[in-house]
Design a protein around this motif. Structure first.
Motif, PDB file in Angstrom:
ATOM      1  N   LEU A  24     -24.164  13.580   0.542  1.00 48.44           N
ATOM      2  CA  LEU A  24     -24.727  12.659  -0.673  1.00 48.44           C
ATOM      3  C   LEU A  24     -24.545  11.130  -0.168  1.00 48.44           C
ATOM      4  N   ASP A  25     -23.397  10.711   0.143  1.00 43.68           N
ATOM      5  CA  ASP A  25     -22.960   9.533   0.311  1.00 43.68           C
ATOM      6  C   ASP A  25     -23.867   8.924   1.477  1.00 43.68           C
ATOM      7  N   LEU A  26     -23.789   9.717   2.648  1.00 45.60           N
ATOM      8  CA  LEU A  26     -24.840   9.547   3.713  1.00 45.60           C
ATOM      9  C   LEU A  26     -26.124   9.194   3.506  1.00 45.60           C
ATOM     10  N   ALA A  27     -26.783  10.177   2.573  1.00 49.24           N
ATOM     11  CA  ALA A  27     -28.096  10.171   2.138  1.00 49.24           C
ATOM     12  C   ALA A  27     -28.307   8.802   1.443  1.00 49.24           C
ATOM     13  N   ALA A  28     -27.338   8.481   0.451  1.00 47.33           N
ATOM     14  CA  ALA A  28     -27.536   7.253  -0.138  1.00 47.33           C
ATOM     15  C   ALA A  28     -27.599   6.128   0.610  1.00 47.33           C
ATOM     16  N   ASP A  82     -22.916  20.271  10.835  1.00 47.45           N
ATOM     17  CA  ASP A  82     -21.758  20.039  11.241  1.00 47.45           C
ATOM     18  C   ASP A  82     -22.108  19.320  12.614  1.00 47.45           C
ATOM     19  N   ALA A  83     -21.387  17.952  12.748  1.00 49.38           N
ATOM     20  CA  ALA A  83     -21.900  16.912  13.763  1.00 49.38           C
ATOM     21  C   ALA A  83     -21.486  17.477  15.075  1.00 49.38           C
ATOM     22  N   LEU A 130     -20.351  14.937   9.738  1.00 53.03           N
ATOM     23  CA  LEU A 130     -21.643  15.611   9.821  1.00 53.03           C
ATOM     24  C   LEU A 130     -22.850  14.826  10.115  1.00 53.03           C
ATOM     25  N   ARG A 131     -23.826  15.416  10.415  1.00 49.83           N
ATOM     26  CA  ARG A 131     -25.013  14.648  10.775  1.00 49.83           C
ATOM     27  C   ARG A 131     -26.136  15.374  10.103  1.00 49.83           C
ATOM     28  N   ASP A 169     -21.837   3.636   8.258  1.00 51.97           N
ATOM     29  CA  ASP A 169     -23.063   3.444   8.021  1.00 51.97           C
ATOM     30  C   ASP A 169     -23.782   4.117   8.735  1.00 51.97           C
ATOM     31  N   PRO A 170     -25.246   4.561   8.291  1.00 53.27           N
ATOM     32  CA  PRO A 170     -26.285   5.180   9.033  1.00 53.27           C
ATOM     33  C   PRO A 170     -26.783   4.384  10.210  1.00 53.27           C
TER      34      PRO A 170
END
Length: 208
Positions: free
Chosen positions: A135-139, A93-94, A29-30, A17-18
């Motif tokens: 895309l999932d992170l942004a969502a 890349d995180a 990812l970041r 979760d963000p």
């Protein structure tokens, strides 16, 4: 003999979760802000939007024919973000901070709690599920931080890779939008697009 003690099964890792007030991150990812004054960011933006595969499926309003055009495009993005009608992220890349692509929300409607999401990945980062994970992170960020209820995603009919990414990321196909996208390289002709959407109340996708 007493029965052997069963080995506990490890609990599955929680979904990434963000973090409130921080850059969304997870899956290695970041998501960071683009910087129009950074030559490296401008170069990545210019390469990404000038890539032949990107141009095949996308015809933006500004084609960024030069690096200065790309810089101006990023500046306009920053103004739109500041006005609250969009949110653009540089996918990195995180660990190394290397730019991998872009994911962003457009036409944010805070009253209807709806936005349109788009993304692209640099050629050297493809094949690593970067688009799906970004895309999932942004969502997740849009649902939790912006309070969005519905995120829409559309892509040109025939773009099988985008269709697959949308489905994997919990954006099921909803229908065909006739004449909803510009034709390749043109602003005077149109082509059909597939519409996908994800709601805040939908189950989170697995297998990221």
């Amino acid at each position: 003999m007493p029965a052997p003690t069963p080995t506990p099964t490890p609990a599955p890792a929680p979904a990434p979760d963000p973090v409130s007030g921080a850059e969304p991150y997870g899956y290695g990812l970041r998501l960071c802000a683009w910087d129009a004054e950074s030559d490296a960011d401008v170069e990545a933006w210019f390469r990404g939007r000038g890539d032949p595969d990107f141009r095949r499926w996308n015809t933006p309003l500004a084609l960024d024919a030069s690096r200065e055009g790309a810089r101006e495009s990023l500046r306009q993005r920053a103004e739109s973000d500041a006005a609250g009608v969009s949110a653009a992220f540089r996918v990195t890349d995180a660990e190394s901070g290397v730019t991998l692509g872009h994911v962003g929300l457009n036409t944010i409607d805070t009253f209807m709690r709806r936005a349109v999401v788009g993304y692209w990945v640099l050629p050297e980062a493809r094949g690593r599920r970067v688009a799906t994970r970004a895309l999932d992170l942004a969502a997740r960020w849009a649902f939790t931080e912006l309070g969005m209820h519905r995120l829409e995603l559309d892509h040109v009919v025939g773009h099988a890779a985008s269709c697959r990414i949308a489905e994997l990321c919990g954006f099921p196909y909803e229908g065909t939008l006739r004449g909803a996208s510009f034709a390749e390289g043109r602003h005077d002709a149109f082509r059909d697009a597939h519409l996908h959407a994800r709601l805040a109340i939908d189950p989170a996708p697995g297998g990221m």
